[in-house]
Design an enzyme around this catalytic site. Structure first.
Site, mmCIF file in Angstrom:
data_model
loop_
_atom_site.group_PDB
_atom_site.id
_atom_site.type_symbol
_atom_site.label_atom_id
_atom_site.label_comp_id
_atom_site.label_asym_id
_atom_site.label_seq_id
_atom_site.Cartn_x
_atom_site.Cartn_y
_atom_site.Cartn_z
ATOM 1 C CB THR A 146 -2.419 33.878 7.432
ATOM 2 O OG1 THR A 146 -3.666 34.402 7.859
ATOM 3 C CG2 THR A 146 -1.329 34.761 8.177
ATOM 4 N N GLY A 177 -2.909 29.393 10.555
ATOM 5 C CA GLY A 177 -4.049 28.799 11.020
ATOM 6 C C GLY A 177 -4.859 29.117 11.734
ATOM 7 C CE LYS A 178 -9.714 25.353 12.006
ATOM 8 N NZ LYS A 178 -10.234 23.736 12.362
HETATM 9 N N1 ASP Z 1 -4.208 32.615 11.639
HETATM 10 C C1 ASP Z 1 -5.179 33.481 10.924
HETATM 11 C C2 ASP Z 1 -6.340 33.976 12.015
HETATM 12 O O1 ASP Z 1 -6.611 33.482 12.964
HETATM 13 C C3 ASP Z 1 -5.832 32.851 9.850
HETATM 14 C C4 ASP Z 1 -5.093 32.068 8.739
HETATM 15 O O2 ASP Z 1 -3.761 32.064 9.181
HETATM 16 O O3 ASP Z 1 -5.385 31.933 7.655
HETATM 17 O O4 ASP Z 1 -6.455 35.065 12.153
#
Ligand code: ASP
Length: 322
Positions: free
Chosen positions: A187, A238-239
């Site tokens: 992201t 992140g997640k």
């Molecule tokens: N936060 C993003 C999501 O969960 C993924 C990422 O940050 O790479 O969609």
């Protein structure tokens, strides 16, 4: 006091053994985008313009998981999402479920400026994009060969992931990195503050590899992936499920507002004490021109610069490139 900017290209389990041919283009991209942001701040563009400009640039770079280069859903499709927030006015805009819009971040800004709403998704967001005349392309434009391969590997391993080593949901068996070792896409986001202390944040993503069709992550959720007020601007990565649960971006601002913590204390508290290890990274700036870029993953592609001459481009905790 002074302007400051920080940007990220995703946090995750980025192996220290990342081969140079995969590391260098991303470092170059961070450097290029940082330069664009710094020049825009020096030219006195409003922070929201700066954050949008930098995120558009990051969206156009296929090595990052946003715009072209977005990771694929379990059906092999792209569903992009983005949001923006202006700290001075607390105005914000968000989009998700985009399949043809070249720069999701700019559509999020149009939602903020041209509708009575904050968040448009899927068909409604696509129709709004056409009404506004923003650049759209065939959905296949966003799909890269690397992401077809990533989806294949995620499916074989039966997991949903921000990268190739961290399972989001499945059993606890030990995960091994994918054969390509390419676990470092992510992201993108940018936060900026001008010399008067005005703040803005923007974040954009393709989400998670092998995500369910219709899944919405933290990126377009104001207060989770993106937040800005009079004290700070935050963009998280992140997640998404952990970031939403932790109201990560808003919690940084809330700790400053209600507990009187500094930007650094607040950001560290959220990342290291309030969010599970391996799930989050963020970039943040304060109205005083301070920068914080903590993460509890192996690494985070990140860059920052401040008016007093500090500049940093880095991936892992100690490995500062510049
Ligand atoms: N936060 C993003 C999501 O969960 C993924 C990422 O940050 O790479 O969609």
């Amino acid at each position: 006091m002074g302007w400051a900017i920080a940007l990220h290209g995703g946090a995750g389990d980025i192996p220290l053994s990342l081969p140079p041919e995969r590391r260098q283009p991303r470092e170059e991209a961070l450097r290029h985008c940082l330069r664009i942001g710094v020049e825009a701040l020096k030219a006195k563009l409003p922070p929201l313009d700066v954050a949008e400009l930098v995120v558009r640039e990051l969206e156009n770079i296929p090595q990052f998981n946003a715009g072209r280069g977005s990771v694929l859903t379990s059906e092999g499709t792209v569903e992009m999402e983005a949001s923006v927030m202006d700290g001075a006015t607390m105005n914000c805009g968000a989009v998700s479920g985009l399949t043809t819009v070249v720069n999701a971040v700019s559509l999020a800004r149009l939602v903020m400026e041209k509708t009575p709403h904050i968040y448009l998704a899927f068909q409604g967001a696509e129709e709004f994009a056409r009404q506004q005349g923003v650049e759209t392309v065939d959905a296949t434009h966003f799909i890269t060969a690397e992401n077809i391969q990533r989806l294949k590997q995620a499916k074989e391993a039966n997991r949903v992931q921000i990268d190739y080593t961290q399972p989001i949901q499945n059993d606890s068996k030990k995960e091994t990195p994918l054969a390509s070792g390419d676990s470092q896409i992510g992201t993108v986001g940018c936060v900026a503050v001008d010399g008067d202390g005005n703040l803005a944040s923007a974040t954009s993503t393709g989400g998670l590899v092998n995500k369910m069709v219709g899944r919405i992550g933290d990126t377009p959720v104001i207060g989770a992936g993106t937040y800005a007020d009079a004290r700070c601007a935050v963009s998280a990565t992140g997640k998404g499920e952990a970031i939403i649960r932790g109201t990560v971006a808003r919690d940084v601002a809330a700790l400053m507002e209600f507990k009187g913590l500094s930007l650094e204390e607040a950001a560290n508290c959220v990342v290291h004490e309030r969010t599970p290890k391996g799930t989050v990274g963020l970039v943040a700036v304060s109205s005083k021109g301070e920068v914080a870029m903590p993460f509890n993953t192996t690494g985070m592609f990140r860059a920052c610069a401040t008016e007093d001459g500090y500049s940093e481009i880095a991936i892992w905790p100690a490995a500062k490139i510049e």
